[in-house]
Motif scaffolding. Structure first.
Motif: not given
Length: 446
Positions: A68, A91, A94-95, A98, A101, A228, A232-234, A237
């Motif tokens: 991450n 971003t 989203s971080a 994550l 998670c 999120p 940005s998640v993609k 990752l």
């Protein structure tokens, strides 16, 4: 708008000013892991072995935070270099999402697998299993502080304010150093006490990170309730997953190495754990420079400044070697002194002295590989970085250790690490030359 120092500062100075605060922070972090082991070695050698067996699982836990962090670091630095403020905030949110998670996943894995892991790895020694299980379960179930701290630390690094990172990690490390002897000895909790001190320190680091970013890092904004963004998640990752996979595979390598060493003795496993802790302290200069290299490379990649990217790479090689040489001299000339810190028995001293000397040489040889891998991350070339890291940390060490094991001497197992790093150097430099040439050429898109 005034341009970020990442794009205007003198590169030789910038590599140092970005890397030195990270060195100090990593030193503090490594010292509290080191001190954890020093304190636990006073409980029993079986307790130290239990922590050594817990180490690869802790690496897997850290892998989720690392992936991450690497993804958001490269993504935010590149967005800053391109002047995309909207992308920066998406971003950041989203971080944070994550990180939560990752903590949930780690907690489930703990409940399902920790007991079985130690039944498998302890070689039937119930005390080693109990010590390791007590420590690891607490670290995993309360890992939210660690996952969150990875994120907020990287916010300040990506914006070029690495000196603020010192305060977040210092909060975690100093808390741990103070609480370790209290929980381990005063309260008599042994390895459970070490784990409690660790997770309290991590949560203090998270709190410090949130406060510092809110107050002094206005360049990166984030929401109180993270929202999120799928794109940005993609992005995070895509860059971060290869680093996570490499770390996870490296953890499996440690499991395999522990199994190989356990065939010699449980003391050899304890020595391997001690060497890992020593590496954390002795290579802080190398890792500080290399972690600081990522945002410099990423920013100037986004700003289309290939000359500054290559100059930063060269200076990182020079500074990494300069900062490690003093540790190399100490480890080669006086390994006994370090081993005595861990209450080493005569058997542990006999195995440990050649191990420390050989591993120190391996760490010196690793510098070109490390600089190349980190620089490739900054260029958003995670697959190239993954190849470098997999070769030096997984494929080559295991292959060589298994090949040398029939010779029946544990000293040859340590030498496998030196050979692995040496073989990896030409591959790393070739991937750097090809990768940087492809993405930094005039016709390549940013």
């Amino acid at each position: 708008m005034r341009e970020n120092n990442m794009g205007t500062g003198k590169v030789s100075r910038l590599v140092l000013t970005t890397g030195i605060p990270l060195m100090l922070s990593l030193l503090i972090n490594s010292l509290y892991n080191f001190v954890d082991s020093v304190f636990v070695s006073r409980v029993a050698e079986d307790a130290l072995t239990g922590l050594s067996l817990a180490a690869p699982v802790q690496m897997m836990v850290s892998a989720l935070g690392l992936g991450n962090a690497v993804g958001l670091n490269a993504a935010i630095s590149r967005a800053l270099g391109a002047g995309r403020r909207d992308r920066v905030r998406r971003t950041a949110d989203s971080a944070i999402f994550l990180a939560v998670c990752a903590w949930a996943l780690i907690s489930v894995a703990c409940l399902l697998g920790v007991r079985r892991y130690f039944e498998w790895q302890s070689g039937g020694n119930a005390m080693i299993a109990q010590y390791g299980r007590d420590y690891l379960s607490i670290c995993m179930l309360f890992s939210l502080g660690q996952m969150g701290q990875w994120v907020f630390d990287r916010f300040v690094i990506a914006s070029g304010r690495s000196h603020l990172f010192l305060f977040t990690l210092s909060a975690a490390s100093i808390t741990n150093l103070i609480l370790d002897p209290v929980f381990i000895f005063a309260f008599g909790l042994g390895t459970r006490g070490a784990a409690i001190a660790t997770v309290i320190g991590q949560h203090m680091g998270l709190l410090a990170g949130v406060l510092i970013n809110r107050r002094w890092n206005r360049e990166i904004e984030f929401s109180r309730v993270p929202r999120p963004d799928l794109e940005s998640v993609k992005t995070i990752l895509r860059v971060g997953i290869p680093s996570t996979l490499v770390q996870v595979l490296t953890s499996f390598v440690t499991v395999v190495m522990n199994s190989i060493l356990l065939a010699f003795s449980s003391t050899a496993v304890a020595v391997y754990g001690v060497c890992s802790r020593m590496m954390g302290v002795c290579t802080v200069g190398v890792h500080g420079i290399d972690n600081g290299l990522i945002p410099i490379v990423a920013y100037n990649y986004g700003a289309r400044r290939p000359d500054r990217v290559h100059e930063a790479f060269r200076w990182a090689l020079v500074y990494s070697a300069v900062f490690f040489v003093p540790f190399l001299i100490v480890l080669e000339c006086a390994p006994q002194v370090v081993l005595r810190l861990f209450n080493a028995s005569p058997e542990m001293m006999g195995i440990g002295v050649p191990a420390v000397r050989t591993m120190a040489l391996a760490w010196m040889v690793s510098i070109p590989n490390l600089v190349s891998a980190f620089a490739l991350q900054g260029l958003s070339l995670p697959r190239h970085s993954m190849i470098v890291t997999l070769l030096r940390q997984a494929v080559l060490p295991v292959t060589l250790a298994l090949a040398l094991r029939p010779l029946g001497r544990v000293e040859y197992i340590w030498f496998a690490f030196v050979l692995a790093e040496a073989v990896g150097i030409p591959v790393a430099l070739l991937l750097w030359r090809k990768g940087s040439g492809a993405v930094l050429s005039p016709g390549a898109g940013a």
